[in-house]
Each structure stands twice: as C-alpha cells, then as structure tokens.
Scaffold this active site. Structure first.
Site, mmCIF file in Angstrom:
data_model
loop_
_atom_site.group_PDB
_atom_site.id
_atom_site.type_symbol
_atom_site.label_atom_id
_atom_site.label_comp_id
_atom_site.label_asym_id
_atom_site.label_seq_id
_atom_site.Cartn_x
_atom_site.Cartn_y
_atom_site.Cartn_z
ATOM 1 N N VAL A 1 1.728 12.704 2.370
ATOM 2 C CA VAL A 1 1.608 11.945 1.123
ATOM 3 C C VAL A 1 0.207 11.317 1.092
ATOM 4 O O VAL A 1 -0.231 10.744 2.107
ATOM 5 C CB VAL A 1 2.674 10.813 1.055
ATOM 6 C CG1 VAL A 1 2.619 10.114 -0.297
ATOM 7 C CG2 VAL A 1 4.073 11.372 1.320
ATOM 8 N N LYS B 1 9.432 9.329 14.481
ATOM 9 C CA LYS B 1 10.038 9.650 13.188
ATOM 10 C C LYS B 1 11.321 10.476 13.347
ATOM 11 O O LYS B 1 12.214 10.407 12.503
ATOM 12 C CB LYS B 1 9.020 10.352 12.277
ATOM 13 C CG LYS B 1 7.934 9.392 11.777
ATOM 14 C CD LYS B 1 8.526 8.242 10.951
ATOM 15 C CE LYS B 1 7.488 7.293 10.404
ATOM 16 N NZ LYS B 1 8.050 6.195 9.609
ATOM 17 N N SER C 1 0.836 -1.210 0.000
ATOM 18 C CA SER C 1 0.000 0.000 0.000
ATOM 19 C C SER C 1 0.871 1.260 0.000
ATOM 20 O O SER C 1 2.040 1.220 0.401
ATOM 21 C CB SER C 1 -0.877 -0.027 1.263
ATOM 22 O OG SER C 1 -1.549 1.202 1.447
ATOM 23 N N GLY C 2 0.304 2.362 -0.460
ATOM 24 C CA GLY C 2 0.898 3.689 -0.300
ATOM 25 C C GLY C 2 2.335 3.831 -0.786
ATOM 26 O O GLY C 2 2.668 3.453 -1.922
ATOM 27 N N TYR D 1 4.059 10.091 17.362
ATOM 28 C CA TYR D 1 4.465 9.741 15.993
ATOM 29 C C TYR D 1 5.691 10.572 15.579
ATOM 30 O O TYR D 1 6.655 10.038 15.020
ATOM 31 C CB TYR D 1 3.302 9.980 15.029
ATOM 32 C CG TYR D 1 3.661 9.713 13.590
ATOM 33 C CD1 TYR D 1 3.736 8.411 13.102
ATOM 34 C CD2 TYR D 1 3.952 10.759 12.710
ATOM 35 C CE1 TYR D 1 4.083 8.154 11.778
ATOM 36 C CE2 TYR D 1 4.294 10.516 11.384
ATOM 37 C CZ TYR D 1 4.358 9.211 10.927
ATOM 38 O OH TYR D 1 4.712 8.974 9.619
HETATM 39 N N1 NAP Z 1 1.324 9.148 4.207
HETATM 40 C C1 NAP Z 1 2.035 10.127 4.743
HETATM 41 O O1 NAP Z 1 1.601 11.300 4.768
HETATM 42 C C2 NAP Z 1 3.405 9.844 5.311
HETATM 43 C C3 NAP Z 1 4.268 10.938 5.528
HETATM 44 C C4 NAP Z 1 5.537 10.711 6.037
HETATM 45 C C5 NAP Z 1 5.934 9.419 6.327
HETATM 46 N N2 NAP Z 1 5.084 8.368 6.125
HETATM 47 C C6 NAP Z 1 5.555 7.018 6.449
HETATM 48 O O2 NAP Z 1 5.515 6.233 5.275
HETATM 49 C C7 NAP Z 1 5.406 4.853 5.638
HETATM 50 C C8 NAP Z 1 4.326 4.204 4.799
HETATM 51 O O3 NAP Z 1 3.089 4.813 5.078
HETATM 52 P P1 NAP Z 1 1.936 4.970 3.986
HETATM 53 O O4 NAP Z 1 1.521 6.378 3.998
HETATM 54 O O5 NAP Z 1 2.321 4.346 2.720
HETATM 55 O O6 NAP Z 1 0.758 4.128 4.725
HETATM 56 P P2 NAP Z 1 -0.243 2.986 4.206
HETATM 57 O O7 NAP Z 1 -0.754 3.294 2.842
HETATM 58 O O8 NAP Z 1 -1.226 2.821 5.311
HETATM 59 O O9 NAP Z 1 0.676 1.668 4.104
HETATM 60 C C9 NAP Z 1 1.223 1.076 5.259
HETATM 61 C C10 NAP Z 1 1.841 -0.267 4.882
HETATM 62 O O10 NAP Z 1 2.496 -0.808 6.053
HETATM 63 C C11 NAP Z 1 1.989 -2.130 6.319
HETATM 64 N N3 NAP Z 1 1.978 -2.333 7.777
HETATM 65 C C12 NAP Z 1 1.319 -1.598 8.710
HETATM 66 N N4 NAP Z 1 1.502 -2.106 9.936
HETATM 67 C C13 NAP Z 1 2.311 -3.209 9.782
HETATM 68 C C14 NAP Z 1 2.840 -4.173 10.681
HETATM 69 N N5 NAP Z 1 2.559 -4.137 11.995
HETATM 70 N N6 NAP Z 1 3.631 -5.155 10.181
HETATM 71 C C15 NAP Z 1 3.905 -5.209 8.842
HETATM 72 N N7 NAP Z 1 3.426 -4.324 7.945
HETATM 73 C C16 NAP Z 1 2.628 -3.349 8.415
HETATM 74 C C17 NAP Z 1 0.573 -2.129 5.703
HETATM 75 O O11 NAP Z 1 0.111 -3.437 5.358
HETATM 76 P P3 NAP Z 1 -0.793 -4.341 6.387
HETATM 77 O O12 NAP Z 1 -1.813 -3.432 6.999
HETATM 78 O O13 NAP Z 1 -1.347 -5.442 5.538
HETATM 79 O O14 NAP Z 1 0.181 -4.865 7.412
HETATM 80 C C18 NAP Z 1 0.824 -1.311 4.432
HETATM 81 O O15 NAP Z 1 1.397 -2.134 3.433
HETATM 82 C C19 NAP Z 1 5.154 4.825 7.143
HETATM 83 O O16 NAP Z 1 6.356 4.537 7.822
HETATM 84 C C20 NAP Z 1 4.712 6.245 7.443
HETATM 85 O O17 NAP Z 1 4.983 6.593 8.787
HETATM 86 C C21 NAP Z 1 3.819 8.552 5.613
#
Ligand code: NAP
Length: 266
Positions: A190, A161, A20-21, A157
């Site tokens: 994002v 980070k 995802s994402g 959070y």
């Molecule tokens: N979106 C933003 O605005 C943003 C900004 C800065 C940084 N980030 C960082 O980017 C990273 C990815 O986030 P995203 O925005 O892409 O979120 P997302 O779309 O919710 O994707 C999260 C992914 O992590 C997996 N995941 C969650 N908990 C897990 C666990 N306990 N064990 C294994 N896999 C797990 C999920 O799959 P399952 O649920 O199937 O496990 C999914 O594949 C994160 O570290 C987040 O903190 C995001």
C-alpha cells in the site's frame, strides 16, 4: 451487509496509527460514516493537526491519545481508554506498525524486539482487553491490520504479520455469536510512508502491485459489514493469497528468495 441489518460500524472508533497511511484512511472513512474518533500515535503535533483537519472536514468529535505502543506505559494508557464503558469505543482499528529493514541473522535484535513489542505485544494486549470489554457490552468491531507478507517467509516482519493474521482469525472464531465482529485486514503493498520510514527500497515493485490506502480501507469496511473474518483488498491480492496458501512450500521458498535478492538490489 445483509438487507435490513444495521452496520456495527457506528459510535466511537479508536485507530492506532491514525495519523498516517492506512490508519488515517480508516479515520477518514469512519468519520465520513459519522463515527467520532480517538486517534493514537507518538507524534503529538501531527496527531493534533490530523484531529483538527478531520473535525473540520467531517464535523465529528476527534480525541487524540499520544502513546508509544512499543512500551508498557503507552499500551496501558490506550487499553484503559478502550475499556472505558462510560464513553465506549465501538470500533477498534489495531493498525500501528512499521517495517523492518534488518535481516534476522545480523546479530542486531533491537529493531526486531521493538517491532514485536509494537505489532505483537500491543496488538495482543489491546485486542484481548478490548474484546472482553466489547463482549460485556454485546457489541463492537475489531479490525487487526496484518499483511499478505505474513504468507511468505520474508524476515522478521513477515513472521510478525503471520502472527497477526492468525491471532485475528482466532479471535474472530472465539467471539462468534457474541455480537463482536473481528476482521483481519490482509493488504498487499500500500502506498504510505511505511517503506520510506523503514528505509525499504521499493523500486523493484511493479506499479500494478501497489494499492491505494483509501481503496484498501473501503474494501475492508465493506467486508466488516458482510461479517467477513478476513479482508484481502483487490482481486489481484485475493488471487496471490489463494496461490500462496496452496503452492508447494519449495515454490514459496523460491519466490521468497527471489524477492529478497531483488530487495538487495533496490
Ligand atoms: N504500507 C504497506 O505496504 C502495508 C502493507 C501491509 C500491511 N501494512 C501495515 O499497515 C499498518 C499501517 O502502516 P502504514 O503503511 O499506514 O504506515 P505509516 O504510513 O508509516 O503509518 C504508521 C502509523 O503508525 C504510527 N506508529 C508507528 N509506530 C508507533 C508506535 N510505536 N506507537 C504508536 N504509534 C505508532 C505512526 O505514527 P507515529 O510515528 O507518530 O507514532 C503512524 O500513524 C502497519 O501495521 C503495517 O505493518 C502496511
């Protein structure tokens, strides 16, 4: 990448949260470059569908590993895969994570504890064990996904980070000259499932502050090719990071308080 040099981005890439994402965007971009993939997440059905779609689109080999990286068993399973010299992982994207809606002072610590296990403990164990395996082989790439929010005191959070941002930078310095490249991805907001999943209201975030996941990943991989320690996608977030790192703390605190108040209103 300097002319005449070969990209370190080749071979097999393991992406945590690759279903995802941002993780899925990494998986697509790496497959488009010809990398075989190993995707890690908890939801096995979604992993299998993603693997099938990526294999069909890009023709690369896609393995899946179902693991909960907030627990020791899941971390150990993935660590062993990362250390396997017989089928080496050349690119490790340490990305899995989730948001935290609970403030720090409600007396409810479970969500913070779980998030720390996933985004600190697993990042530490997988990162250090992978770094050692790659160092022995004299080649590899590690990308740790931190966040611009780590530059602001915005709850648990942001504290997590901040650790990821610093951990990645520290690893990068330790591995200089070993053939192993570490880059910290430090994105702003994002558009992914992240905010909905965590129940974080986003209505007060202006449109121009949202990044596209594919664009963020393209910028990051270009920075990896340039050997950069840190990748902050987009000019606007580079500017915001520049400002946050130099602004007086009293001003940073005022900005953080205003953001917390807006989140409260939704
Ligand atoms: N979106 C933003 O605005 C943003 C900004 C800065 C940084 N980030 C960082 O980017 C990273 C990815 O986030 P995203 O925005 O892409 O979120 P997302 O779309 O919710 O994707 C999260 C992914 O992590 C997996 N995941 C969650 N908990 C897990 C666990 N306990 N064990 C294994 N896999 C797990 C999920 O799959 P399952 O649920 O199937 O496990 C999914 O594949 C994160 O570290 C987040 O903190 C995001």
């Amino acid at each position: 990448m300097a002319p005449g040099t070969t990209s370190l981005i080749r071979g097999r890439a393991l992406v945590t949260g690759g279903s995802s994402g941002i993780g899925l965007a990494f998986a697509r971009a790496l497959a488009a470059r010809g990398c075989d993939l190993t995707l890690v997440a908890r939801n096995a059905d979604r992993l299998a569908q993603t693997a099938e779609e990526l294999h069909r689109t890009y023709g690369v080999d896609v393995q899946t590993l179902q693991a909960d990286l907030a627990g020791d068993e899941g971390i150990e399973k993935v660590a062993q895969r990362l250390e396997d010299h017989a089928d080496p992982v050349q690119v490790f994207i340490s990305n899995a994570g989730h948001g935290i809606h609970t403030p720090l002072t409600t007396g409810q610590v479970d969500q913070h504890d779980d998030a720390t296990a996933l985004m600190v403990r697993s990042v530490l164990i997988l990162g250090t064990r992978t770094a050692y395996a790659m160092r022995e082989r004299g080649t590899g790439v590690i990308v740790n996904v931190g966040s611009v929010s780590g530059m602001l005191p915005l709850g648990g959070y942001a504290a997590i980070k901040a650790w990821v941002n610093t951990f990645s930078e520290a690893m990068s310095l330790e591995l200089r000259g070993t053939g192993v490249q570490v880059t910290g991805l430090v994105p702003g907001w994002v558009r992914t499932e992240f905010h909905d999943r965590a129940g974080i209201r986003t209505s007060s975030i202006p449109d121009f502050l949202w990044l596209d996941a594919q664009r963020a990943v393209t910028d990051c991989l270009a920075d990896v090719d340039k050997g950069k320690v840190e990748s902050i996608p987009s000019k606007r977030y580079k500017l915001i990071a520049f400002f946050l790192r130099r602004a007086p703390r009293t001003l940073v605190h005022a900005i953080s308080r205003a953001m917390m108040a807006k989140r409260g209103r939704g």
